[in-house]
Motif scaffolding. Structure first.
Motif, mmCIF file in Angstrom:
data_model
loop_
_atom_site.group_PDB
_atom_site.id
_atom_site.type_symbol
_atom_site.label_atom_id
_atom_site.label_comp_id
_atom_site.label_asym_id
_atom_site.label_seq_id
_atom_site.Cartn_x
_atom_site.Cartn_y
_atom_site.Cartn_z
ATOM 1 N N GLU A 1 0.835 -1.200 0.000
ATOM 2 C CA GLU A 1 0.000 0.000 0.000
ATOM 3 C C GLU A 1 0.872 1.253 0.000
ATOM 4 O O GLU A 1 0.520 2.257 -0.614
ATOM 5 C CB GLU A 1 -0.902 -0.018 1.228
ATOM 6 C CG GLU A 1 -2.367 0.234 1.046
ATOM 7 C CD GLU A 1 -2.937 0.273 -0.356
ATOM 8 O OE1 GLU A 1 -3.186 1.384 -0.863
ATOM 9 O OE2 GLU A 1 -3.165 -0.780 -0.948
ATOM 10 N N LYS A 2 2.007 1.209 0.670
ATOM 11 C CA LYS A 2 2.918 2.360 0.693
ATOM 12 C C LYS A 2 3.409 2.686 -0.719
ATOM 13 O O LYS A 2 3.519 3.855 -1.093
ATOM 14 C CB LYS A 2 4.103 2.097 1.622
ATOM 15 C CG LYS A 2 4.992 3.304 1.803
ATOM 16 C CD LYS A 2 5.954 3.129 2.940
ATOM 17 C CE LYS A 2 6.665 4.431 3.228
ATOM 18 N NZ LYS A 2 7.499 4.364 4.418
ATOM 19 N N ASP A 3 3.664 1.665 -1.523
ATOM 20 C CA ASP A 3 4.111 1.893 -2.899
ATOM 21 C C ASP A 3 3.008 2.560 -3.725
ATOM 22 O O ASP A 3 3.277 3.458 -4.508
ATOM 23 C CB ASP A 3 4.534 0.576 -3.543
ATOM 24 C CG ASP A 3 5.663 -0.076 -2.773
ATOM 25 O OD1 ASP A 3 6.713 0.565 -2.609
ATOM 26 O OD2 ASP A 3 5.475 -1.212 -2.308
ATOM 27 N N ARG A 4 1.775 2.098 -3.528
ATOM 28 C CA ARG A 4 0.645 2.713 -4.247
ATOM 29 C C ARG A 4 0.486 4.182 -3.858
ATOM 30 O O ARG A 4 0.228 5.028 -4.704
ATOM 31 C CB ARG A 4 -0.636 1.931 -3.971
ATOM 32 C CG ARG A 4 -0.663 0.582 -4.654
ATOM 33 C CD ARG A 4 -1.986 -0.163 -4.411
ATOM 34 N NE ARG A 4 -1.925 -1.481 -4.993
ATOM 35 C CZ ARG A 4 -1.435 -2.556 -4.382
ATOM 36 N NH1 ARG A 4 -0.967 -2.464 -3.151
ATOM 37 N NH2 ARG A 4 -1.418 -3.726 -5.006
ATOM 38 N N GLU A 5 0.669 4.473 -2.579
ATOM 39 C CA GLU A 5 0.577 5.858 -2.114
ATOM 40 C C GLU A 5 1.723 6.693 -2.694
ATOM 41 O O GLU A 5 1.522 7.831 -3.119
ATOM 42 C CB GLU A 5 0.596 5.904 -0.582
ATOM 43 C CG GLU A 5 0.619 7.296 -0.007
ATOM 44 C CD GLU A 5 -0.639 8.124 -0.291
ATOM 45 O OE1 GLU A 5 -0.612 9.332 0.019
ATOM 46 O OE2 GLU A 5 -1.628 7.604 -0.827
ATOM 47 N N MET A 6 2.921 6.133 -2.731
ATOM 48 C CA MET A 6 4.052 6.872 -3.293
ATOM 49 C C MET A 6 3.845 7.127 -4.787
ATOM 50 O O MET A 6 4.196 8.192 -5.299
ATOM 51 C CB MET A 6 5.358 6.127 -3.033
ATOM 52 C CG MET A 6 5.735 6.021 -1.570
ATOM 53 S SD MET A 6 5.891 7.609 -0.710
ATOM 54 C CE MET A 6 7.431 8.199 -1.394
ATOM 55 N N ALA A 7 3.262 6.169 -5.491
ATOM 56 C CA ALA A 7 2.968 6.366 -6.912
ATOM 57 C C ALA A 7 1.960 7.496 -7.087
ATOM 58 O O ALA A 7 2.118 8.359 -7.952
ATOM 59 C CB ALA A 7 2.441 5.069 -7.521
ATOM 60 N N ARG A 8 0.936 7.512 -6.232
ATOM 61 C CA ARG A 8 -0.071 8.587 -6.296
ATOM 62 C C ARG A 8 0.583 9.948 -6.033
ATOM 63 O O ARG A 8 0.331 10.921 -6.759
ATOM 64 C CB ARG A 8 -1.175 8.332 -5.270
ATOM 65 C CG ARG A 8 -2.340 9.310 -5.370
ATOM 66 C CD ARG A 8 -3.331 9.114 -4.219
ATOM 67 N NE ARG A 8 -2.783 9.552 -2.949
ATOM 68 C CZ ARG A 8 -2.675 10.828 -2.565
ATOM 69 N NH1 ARG A 8 -3.057 11.797 -3.372
ATOM 70 N NH2 ARG A 8 -2.179 11.134 -1.396
ATOM 71 N N LEU A 9 1.447 10.018 -5.036
ATOM 72 C CA LEU A 9 2.128 11.269 -4.718
ATOM 73 C C LEU A 9 3.097 11.674 -5.830
ATOM 74 O O LEU A 9 3.265 12.875 -6.105
ATOM 75 C CB LEU A 9 2.869 11.148 -3.394
ATOM 76 C CG LEU A 9 1.972 10.985 -2.153
ATOM 77 C CD1 LEU A 9 2.804 10.679 -0.922
ATOM 78 C CD2 LEU A 9 1.112 12.233 -1.937
ATOM 79 N N THR A 10 3.719 10.704 -6.465
ATOM 80 C CA THR A 10 4.611 10.999 -7.593
ATOM 81 C C THR A 10 3.830 11.654 -8.717
ATOM 82 O O THR A 10 4.282 12.648 -9.302
ATOM 83 C CB THR A 10 5.296 9.706 -8.090
ATOM 84 O OG1 THR A 10 6.039 9.131 -7.010
ATOM 85 C CG2 THR A 10 6.227 9.994 -9.263
ATOM 86 N N ASP A 11 2.650 11.122 -9.040
ATOM 87 C CA ASP A 11 1.810 11.729 -10.064
ATOM 88 C C ASP A 11 1.489 13.193 -9.749
ATOM 89 O O ASP A 11 1.449 14.035 -10.646
ATOM 90 C CB ASP A 11 0.504 10.955 -10.234
ATOM 91 C CG ASP A 11 0.667 9.657 -11.000
ATOM 92 O OD1 ASP A 11 1.654 9.510 -11.756
ATOM 93 O OD2 ASP A 11 -0.203 8.781 -10.836
ATOM 94 N N LEU A 12 1.288 13.499 -8.473
ATOM 95 C CA LEU A 12 0.953 14.862 -8.070
ATOM 96 C C LEU A 12 2.107 15.845 -8.282
ATOM 97 O O LEU A 12 1.877 17.056 -8.343
ATOM 98 C CB LEU A 12 0.503 14.889 -6.608
ATOM 99 C CG LEU A 12 -0.802 14.164 -6.293
ATOM 100 C CD1 LEU A 12 -1.074 14.196 -4.791
ATOM 101 C CD2 LEU A 12 -1.969 14.772 -7.080
ATOM 102 N N LEU A 13 3.330 15.331 -8.375
ATOM 103 C CA LEU A 13 4.485 16.210 -8.570
ATOM 104 C C LEU A 13 4.469 16.898 -9.934
ATOM 105 O O LEU A 13 5.193 17.865 -10.147
ATOM 106 C CB LEU A 13 5.787 15.411 -8.426
ATOM 107 C CG LEU A 13 6.071 14.852 -7.041
ATOM 108 C CD1 LEU A 13 7.312 13.986 -7.077
ATOM 109 C CD2 LEU A 13 6.218 15.969 -6.025
ATOM 110 N N LEU A 14 3.666 16.397 -10.854
ATOM 111 C CA LEU A 14 3.577 17.010 -12.187
ATOM 112 C C LEU A 14 2.746 18.294 -12.165
ATOM 113 O O LEU A 14 2.877 19.125 -13.057
ATOM 114 C CB LEU A 14 2.972 16.031 -13.192
ATOM 115 C CG LEU A 14 3.861 14.868 -13.567
ATOM 116 C CD1 LEU A 14 3.107 13.925 -14.481
ATOM 117 C CD2 LEU A 14 5.132 15.345 -14.233
ATOM 118 N N GLY A 15 1.880 18.418 -11.169
ATOM 119 C CA GLY A 15 0.945 19.553 -11.105
ATOM 120 C C GLY A 15 1.536 20.876 -10.788
ATOM 121 O O GLY A 15 2.642 21.163 -10.655
#
Length: 79
Positions: free
Chosen positions: A65-79
């Protein structure tokens, strides 16, 4: 989530495109800052015009689950 699941080890993988190396490097730096803040570190591959990010938990031998959360947060870095 539009991340791919790769095997051996099981991991989340996404390649982010950029206009040039400078933008790719800046994004990789932002991912690095996120990783340091959260104490969870990805495999990063920086190339001209793209960065590939791979998240998995070594101790678990795959995706958590931590990896899924990190992936979600990584996507947000584009904003």
């Amino acid at each position: 989530m539009d991340w791919e699941v790769h095997q051996n080890p099981e991991r989340l993988v996404k390649t982010f495109p950029f206009a040039n190396f400078r933008e790719a490097l800046a994004f990789a730096h932002r991912v690095g800052e996120l990783a340091e803040a959260k104490g969870h570190h990805p495999r990063l591959t920086v190339e001209w015009g793209r960065v590939t990010v791979e998240w998995w938990t070594h101790s678990a031998g795959g995706i958590t689950e931590k990896d899924r959360e990190m992936a979600r947060l990584t996507d947000l870095l584009l904003g």
